[in-house]
Design a protein around this motif. Sequence first.
Motif, short mmCIF file in Angstrom:
data_model
loop_
_atom_site.label_atom_id
_atom_site.label_comp_id
_atom_site.label_asym_id
_atom_site.label_seq_id
_atom_site.Cartn_x
_atom_site.Cartn_y
_atom_site.Cartn_z
N VAL A 176 0.54 -1.10 0.22
CA VAL A 176 0.13 0.01 -0.18
C VAL A 176 0.88 1.19 0.11
CG1 VAL A 176 -1.40 1.64 1.65
CG2 VAL A 176 -1.87 -1.11 0.64
N PHE A 177 1.99 1.41 0.46
CA PHE A 177 2.64 2.12 0.49
C PHE A 177 4.10 2.10 0.00
CE2 PHE A 177 0.88 2.69 4.84
CZ PHE A 177 0.72 3.77 5.12
N GLY A 178 3.53 1.82 -1.12
CA GLY A 178 4.63 1.75 -3.06
C GLY A 178 5.57 0.83 -2.58
N ALA A 179 6.03 -0.21 -1.13
CA ALA A 179 7.48 -1.10 -1.46
C ALA A 179 6.94 -1.87 -1.47
CB ALA A 179 8.20 -1.10 0.26
N ASP A 180 7.71 -3.09 -1.50
CA ASP A 180 7.46 -4.01 -1.96
C ASP A 180 7.05 -5.15 -0.26
OD1 ASP A 180 9.41 -7.47 -1.93
OD2 ASP A 180 8.63 -6.56 -3.93
N ALA A 181 6.26 -6.64 -0.92
CA ALA A 181 5.99 -7.49 0.40
C ALA A 181 6.76 -7.48 1.13
CB ALA A 181 4.62 -8.10 -0.90
N LEU A 182 8.12 -7.93 1.02
CA LEU A 182 9.58 -8.12 1.13
C LEU A 182 10.28 -7.06 1.84
CD1 LEU A 182 9.67 -11.84 0.11
CD2 LEU A 182 8.93 -11.30 1.64
N ASP A 183 10.40 -6.04 1.29
CA ASP A 183 11.83 -4.88 0.83
C ASP A 183 10.86 -3.28 0.90
OD1 ASP A 183 13.84 -3.64 0.75
OD2 ASP A 183 14.33 -4.15 -1.00
N ALA A 184 11.08 -3.09 1.96
CA ALA A 184 10.62 -1.44 1.87
C ALA A 184 11.85 -0.24 1.56
CB ALA A 184 10.26 -1.33 3.30
N GLY A 185 12.91 -1.18 1.00
CA GLY A 185 13.96 0.33 0.67
C GLY A 185 14.15 1.17 1.33
N GLY A 186 14.67 1.85 0.89
CA GLY A 186 15.15 3.15 1.74
C GLY A 186 16.58 2.62 2.93
N GLY A 187 16.26 3.41 3.60
CA GLY A 187 18.11 3.47 4.84
C GLY A 187 18.09 2.14 5.37
N ARG A 188 18.61 1.61 6.13
CA ARG A 188 18.40 0.46 7.06
C ARG A 188 20.22 0.20 6.72
NH1 ARG A 188 16.46 -3.76 3.13
NH2 ARG A 188 15.26 -2.10 2.27
N TYR A 189 20.29 -0.62 8.23
CA TYR A 189 21.43 -0.47 8.60
C TYR A 189 22.32 -2.05 8.25
CZ TYR A 189 19.32 -2.43 12.87
OH TYR A 189 18.54 -3.96 13.45
N LEU A 190 21.27 -3.28 7.62
CA LEU A 190 21.45 -4.17 7.40
C LEU A 190 21.14 -4.28 5.78
CD1 LEU A 190 19.45 -6.57 9.29
CD2 LEU A 190 22.06 -6.62 9.37
N ALA A 229 20.07 -5.09 2.35
CA ALA A 229 18.59 -5.22 1.43
C ALA A 229 18.41 -6.85 1.13
CB ALA A 229 18.69 -5.07 0.39
N GLY A 230 16.72 -7.05 1.93
CA GLY A 230 16.55 -9.31 2.16
C GLY A 230 17.77 -9.94 2.81
N GLU A 231 18.87 -9.59 3.78
CA GLU A 231 18.99 -9.95 4.63
C GLU A 231 18.36 -10.72 5.67
OE1 GLU A 231 22.72 -10.19 5.09
OE2 GLU A 231 23.49 -9.01 3.42
N LEU A 232 17.46 -9.93 5.91
CA LEU A 232 16.80 -10.74 6.71
C LEU A 232 15.76 -12.66 6.30
CD1 LEU A 232 15.51 -8.46 9.59
CD2 LEU A 232 17.59 -9.61 9.80
N VAL A 233 16.14 -11.91 5.06
CA VAL A 233 15.20 -13.04 4.21
C VAL A 233 15.88 -14.32 3.65
CG1 VAL A 233 13.38 -12.91 2.20
CG2 VAL A 233 13.33 -10.98 3.52
N THR A 234 17.01 -13.60 4.02
CA THR A 234 17.85 -14.58 3.00
C THR A 234 18.69 -15.77 4.53
OG1 THR A 234 18.65 -13.24 1.70
CG2 THR A 234 20.39 -15.23 2.32
N PHE A 235 18.93 -15.07 5.81
CA PHE A 235 19.02 -15.71 6.38
C PHE A 235 17.96 -16.14 6.80
CE2 PHE A 235 19.18 -16.01 11.21
CZ PHE A 235 20.58 -16.63 11.97
#
Length: 308
Positions: free
Chosen positions: A191-205, A207-213
């Motif tokens: 709804v807020f324009g992101a992916d169902a698994l990835d919001a994009g933008g700033g992060r300290y990990l 992209a997709g690190e937690l999903v892969t783990f």
Amino acid sequence: MRTIELTVPSERTDAVLAELGRIEAASLQLQRGGSLQPPGDVVTMQVTNGKLGVIMRIADEFGLGRDEGFTMATSVPLSVVTPAFQRLTRETGATTWEELELSMSEDSTMTRDRTLVMLLAGLIAGVGIISDQLHVVVGAMIIAPGFQPFARVVLGVVTRSEAWRGGVRDVGLAYGALMAGASLAAVLGLVFGADALDAGGGRYLGAGELVTFWTTVSWTGVAVGAAGAVCGGILVSLNRTVLTAGVMVALALVPTASLVPMALIAGDVGLAGDAAVRFAIEVALVLAGTSLMFLVKRRLDKRHGTSD
């Protein structure tokens, strides 16, 4: 330390007292005709936890749980002052199977409040996964009461009671609510324009690190999960279920279960399958770890051994 209150049919009181009198106790009290329902005498005693199994064995021999009029209630006193006080403060923990079943029923039954907590935990975990914020997912793992229902299933199987039926029901309710919350997080991401698994933008990990783990099976993950499951079994056996929040952090039940519907909403069936496999492994570890500790407890239980 335990306070044990027995209601005994009057014609059997002397025989019960003869057996209980052989046990070292802080106190042993008798009230003739003290019980109106069921009618009978009331025997109250305070003993160390180590004597609990012996008393339960004696009570079993006199028909506890089978014969009408013979009942038992246990409690933990707030304080006991005796000449042996120093020894009492250093005793080991012990819990009866009946106490375990009652406390786990209270802690694991998915009431509306607990079901709502599981749903919100799924939402929080989902948002944490989408934004790759590990601390958010850990928060969801801590607040989710997701360990006790599995332990309740194992308890019912080991003790051959009906507890497993309620456990199975509550596992379904708990993790159904968790997945519903995670699905809501995935929908909000879309709804807020992101992916169902990835919001994009700033992060300290990355992209997709937690999903892969949490969709990858590794020996390190299995080792940590197995150790966590055994710890959970120990804590539940000691009736310290409040500490299983830490066990839920070691296990990956919450994030792996959350990822299944999130991946499906994202259209990645393969990823959903990987998450489901990891979740199934975590469940198997929990069932095996708690089974091991309950079987050890049963083996060491003085209730099934000889008297001191």
